[in-house]
Structures are given as C-alpha cells and as structure tokens.
Design a protein around this motif. Structure first.
Motif, mmCIF file in Angstrom:
data_model
loop_
_atom_site.group_PDB
_atom_site.id
_atom_site.type_symbol
_atom_site.label_atom_id
_atom_site.label_comp_id
_atom_site.label_asym_id
_atom_site.label_seq_id
_atom_site.Cartn_x
_atom_site.Cartn_y
_atom_site.Cartn_z
ATOM 1 N N GLN A 4 0.845 -1.195 0.000
ATOM 2 C CA GLN A 4 0.000 0.000 0.000
ATOM 3 C C GLN A 4 0.880 1.245 0.000
ATOM 4 O O GLN A 4 1.757 1.390 0.841
ATOM 5 N N LEU A 5 0.647 2.118 -0.944
ATOM 6 C CA LEU A 5 1.398 3.362 -1.022
ATOM 7 C C LEU A 5 0.539 4.511 -0.520
ATOM 8 O O LEU A 5 -0.678 4.505 -0.678
ATOM 9 N N THR A 6 1.195 5.502 0.042
ATOM 10 C CA THR A 6 0.504 6.681 0.552
ATOM 11 C C THR A 6 0.421 7.744 -0.542
ATOM 12 O O THR A 6 1.094 7.653 -1.580
ATOM 13 N N ASP A 7 -0.363 8.776 -0.290
ATOM 14 C CA ASP A 7 -0.420 9.901 -1.225
ATOM 15 C C ASP A 7 0.950 10.567 -1.339
ATOM 16 O O ASP A 7 1.336 11.019 -2.413
ATOM 17 N N ASP A 9 3.841 9.012 -1.047
ATOM 18 C CA ASP A 9 4.615 8.129 -1.933
ATOM 19 C C ASP A 9 4.279 8.409 -3.398
ATOM 20 O O ASP A 9 5.175 8.538 -4.239
ATOM 21 N N ARG A 10 3.004 8.523 -3.692
ATOM 22 C CA ARG A 10 2.582 8.763 -5.088
ATOM 23 C C ARG A 10 3.081 10.108 -5.600
ATOM 24 O O ARG A 10 3.461 10.229 -6.770
ATOM 25 N N ALA A 11 3.095 11.113 -4.754
ATOM 26 C CA ALA A 11 3.596 12.433 -5.170
ATOM 27 C C ALA A 11 5.087 12.355 -5.510
ATOM 28 O O ALA A 11 5.539 12.934 -6.512
ATOM 29 N N HIS A 12 5.846 11.635 -4.703
ATOM 30 C CA HIS A 12 7.276 11.482 -4.999
ATOM 31 C C HIS A 12 7.483 10.651 -6.265
ATOM 32 O O HIS A 12 8.364 10.961 -7.082
ATOM 33 N N LEU A 13 6.675 9.622 -6.450
ATOM 34 C CA LEU A 13 6.777 8.829 -7.681
ATOM 35 C C LEU A 13 6.426 9.672 -8.901
ATOM 36 O O LEU A 13 7.030 9.509 -9.967
ATOM 37 N N ARG A 14 5.478 10.562 -8.765
ATOM 38 C CA ARG A 14 5.113 11.472 -9.870
ATOM 39 C C ARG A 14 6.341 12.272 -10.285
ATOM 40 O O ARG A 14 6.621 12.443 -11.471
ATOM 41 N N ARG A 15 7.112 12.777 -9.316
ATOM 42 C CA ARG A 15 8.329 13.530 -9.632
ATOM 43 C C ARG A 15 9.329 12.617 -10.349
ATOM 44 O O ARG A 15 10.000 13.060 -11.285
ATOM 45 N N CYS A 16 9.419 11.375 -9.932
ATOM 46 C CA CYS A 16 10.327 10.435 -10.595
ATOM 47 C C CYS A 16 9.948 10.244 -12.060
ATOM 48 O O CYS A 16 10.826 10.200 -12.931
ATOM 49 N N VAL A 81 14.190 5.914 -1.012
ATOM 50 C CA VAL A 81 14.513 6.167 -2.411
ATOM 51 C C VAL A 81 13.259 5.877 -3.224
ATOM 52 O O VAL A 81 12.681 4.801 -3.142
ATOM 53 N N TYR A 82 12.846 6.865 -3.983
ATOM 54 C CA TYR A 82 11.718 6.731 -4.909
ATOM 55 C C TYR A 82 12.297 6.661 -6.308
ATOM 56 O O TYR A 82 13.246 7.376 -6.643
ATOM 57 N N VAL A 140 10.742 -2.878 0.283
ATOM 58 C CA VAL A 140 10.339 -2.317 -1.006
ATOM 59 C C VAL A 140 8.827 -2.192 -1.094
ATOM 60 O O VAL A 140 8.094 -2.910 -0.418
ATOM 61 N N ALA A 141 8.397 -1.275 -1.949
ATOM 62 C CA ALA A 141 6.980 -1.109 -2.257
ATOM 63 C C ALA A 141 6.856 -0.753 -3.726
ATOM 64 O O ALA A 141 7.608 0.058 -4.246
ATOM 65 N N GLY A 142 5.909 -1.358 -4.385
ATOM 66 C CA GLY A 142 5.681 -1.100 -5.788
ATOM 67 C C GLY A 142 5.261 -2.384 -6.468
ATOM 68 O O GLY A 142 5.295 -3.448 -5.853
ATOM 69 N N PRO A 143 4.854 -2.316 -7.688
ATOM 70 C CA PRO A 143 4.696 -1.124 -8.534
ATOM 71 C C PRO A 143 3.437 -0.327 -8.193
ATOM 72 O O PRO A 143 2.585 -0.797 -7.445
ATOM 73 N N GLU A 144 3.350 0.858 -8.765
ATOM 74 C CA GLU A 144 2.196 1.738 -8.584
ATOM 75 C C GLU A 144 1.381 1.723 -9.879
ATOM 76 O O GLU A 144 1.783 2.306 -10.888
ATOM 77 N N ALA A 145 0.233 1.062 -9.836
ATOM 78 C CA ALA A 145 -0.592 0.838 -11.030
ATOM 79 C C ALA A 145 -1.030 2.133 -11.708
ATOM 80 O O ALA A 145 -1.140 2.182 -12.939
ATOM 81 N N SER A 146 -1.235 3.197 -10.955
ATOM 82 C CA SER A 146 -1.729 4.440 -11.555
ATOM 83 C C SER A 146 -0.712 5.090 -12.485
ATOM 84 O O SER A 146 -1.072 5.956 -13.286
ATOM 85 N N LEU A 147 0.552 4.676 -12.408
ATOM 86 C CA LEU A 147 1.592 5.264 -13.264
ATOM 87 C C LEU A 147 2.055 4.315 -14.361
ATOM 88 O O LEU A 147 2.866 4.684 -15.208
ATOM 89 N N SER A 148 1.541 3.103 -14.364
ATOM 90 C CA SER A 148 2.006 2.068 -15.285
ATOM 91 C C SER A 148 1.894 2.466 -16.749
ATOM 92 O O SER A 148 2.854 2.318 -17.516
ATOM 93 N N ASP A 149 0.733 2.960 -17.166
ATOM 94 C CA ASP A 149 0.544 3.306 -18.583
ATOM 95 C C ASP A 149 1.497 4.419 -19.017
ATOM 96 O O ASP A 149 2.035 4.380 -20.133
#
Length: 163
Positions: A4-7, A9-16, A81-82, A140-149
């Motif tokens: 489970q990722l937090t909001d 986490d998702r914001a940092h992944l967005r930057r990645c 690390v994101y 580890v945590a991932g993958p994040e489905a909302s960023l897959s496409d």
C-alpha cells in the motif's frame, strides 16, 4: 511486491516519472529517482545519464554515491529512495551496501521486461532481478498501477514502438 502506497509516496513517484520524461526528452533512457530524508525533504534527485556511453550512470547509483558522501549511516537508513523503475541488480547492491532504507518504485523490472519482450526487443545485458533477490534486507513497495501506462509509454517511445 505490491504494498500500500501513501499519497506522499505517489507524489514522490510522480516527480520520478517527470524526471524520467526529462531524461527521455534529452535523448536518454527514461528513469528518474529521488532521495527523501526522514523529515520528508528531498535531499537529492537525478535521472538517467547513460547516453554518453557510461551505462552505470543510473540515478539510483548516483543517489547511493551521494548518500554515502553526505549522510550519516542513521540518516541513510531512515531515508526513502523513490524511483520510476525498480532498481537493477547494480543499483540494488549499491543501495544495500550504502545502507539506504526503503525503496518505492513505480514500475517493476518484471513489467519492463514483459514490455520489452512484447515489443520484440532483446533483453538487457544484466538479469532483471527483483530488488529483494539482490538486497533481501531492503524494504520495497511497488509497482504503482496508476503510473504504469505513463511509464510504459515512455519506454515505448524510447524503443520507437507505438502502443
């Protein structure tokens, strides 16, 4: 390993993912990563820089090098690390050797391998092992489905394929 990722986490992944796009726009492979300390501050960020011929210029390796030079062992252990893509074995090993904490990734090595296979591309020169096969003590945590496409589209653009 999906967790489970937090909001946050998702914001940092967005930057990645944005860093990955920046790398691709600059003619490089689409990977981006950042290091976040225990207070939530981004301490270091980078993107792939392999286009010059040094295939070790991965952002995750640069993060490990930077952390070793600038953070105490305690700070490294508490950092996250994101990254847009799961660490390769080289970066997983560097992460573990330096003593960094949790890794959160948007796309897994398994996904990237499957996409490349689907597009008829040869596998990379290094086995696409999951992080915990190389660094079993690293959470580890991932993958994040909302960023897959979006990540798939970046890699398709690199490969010159239409999806």
């Amino acid at each position: 390993m999906t967790a489970q990722l937090t909001d946050t986490d998702r914001a940092h992944l967005r930057r990645c993912v944005d860093l990955a796009r920046e790398a691709l726009d600059d003619g490089d492979e689409p990977f981006g990563s950042l290091l976040v300390d225990a207070t939530g501050a981004v301490r270091f960020e980078d993107r792939n820089r392999v286009k010059g011929g040094d295939q070790t210029r991965h952002p995750e390796l640069e993060i490990a090098r930077w952390a070793a030079a600038h953070l105490s062992p305690e700070e490294r252990a508490a950092a996250v690390v994101y990254t847009s893509g799961e660490h390769c074995p080289m970066c997983s090993a560097a992460h573990a050797w330096v003593g960094l904490g949790r890794i959160v990734y948007a796309a897994s090595s398994e996904q990237l391998t499957a996409w490349r296979r689907e597009w008829g591309l040869a596998p990379g020169p290094v086995a696409a092992l999951p992080i915990q096969a190389v660094a079993p003590g690293v959470p580890v945590a991932g993958p994040e489905a909302s960023l897959s496409d979006e990540i798939r589209a970046l890699h398709a653009r690199l490969a010159g394929v239409t999806t």
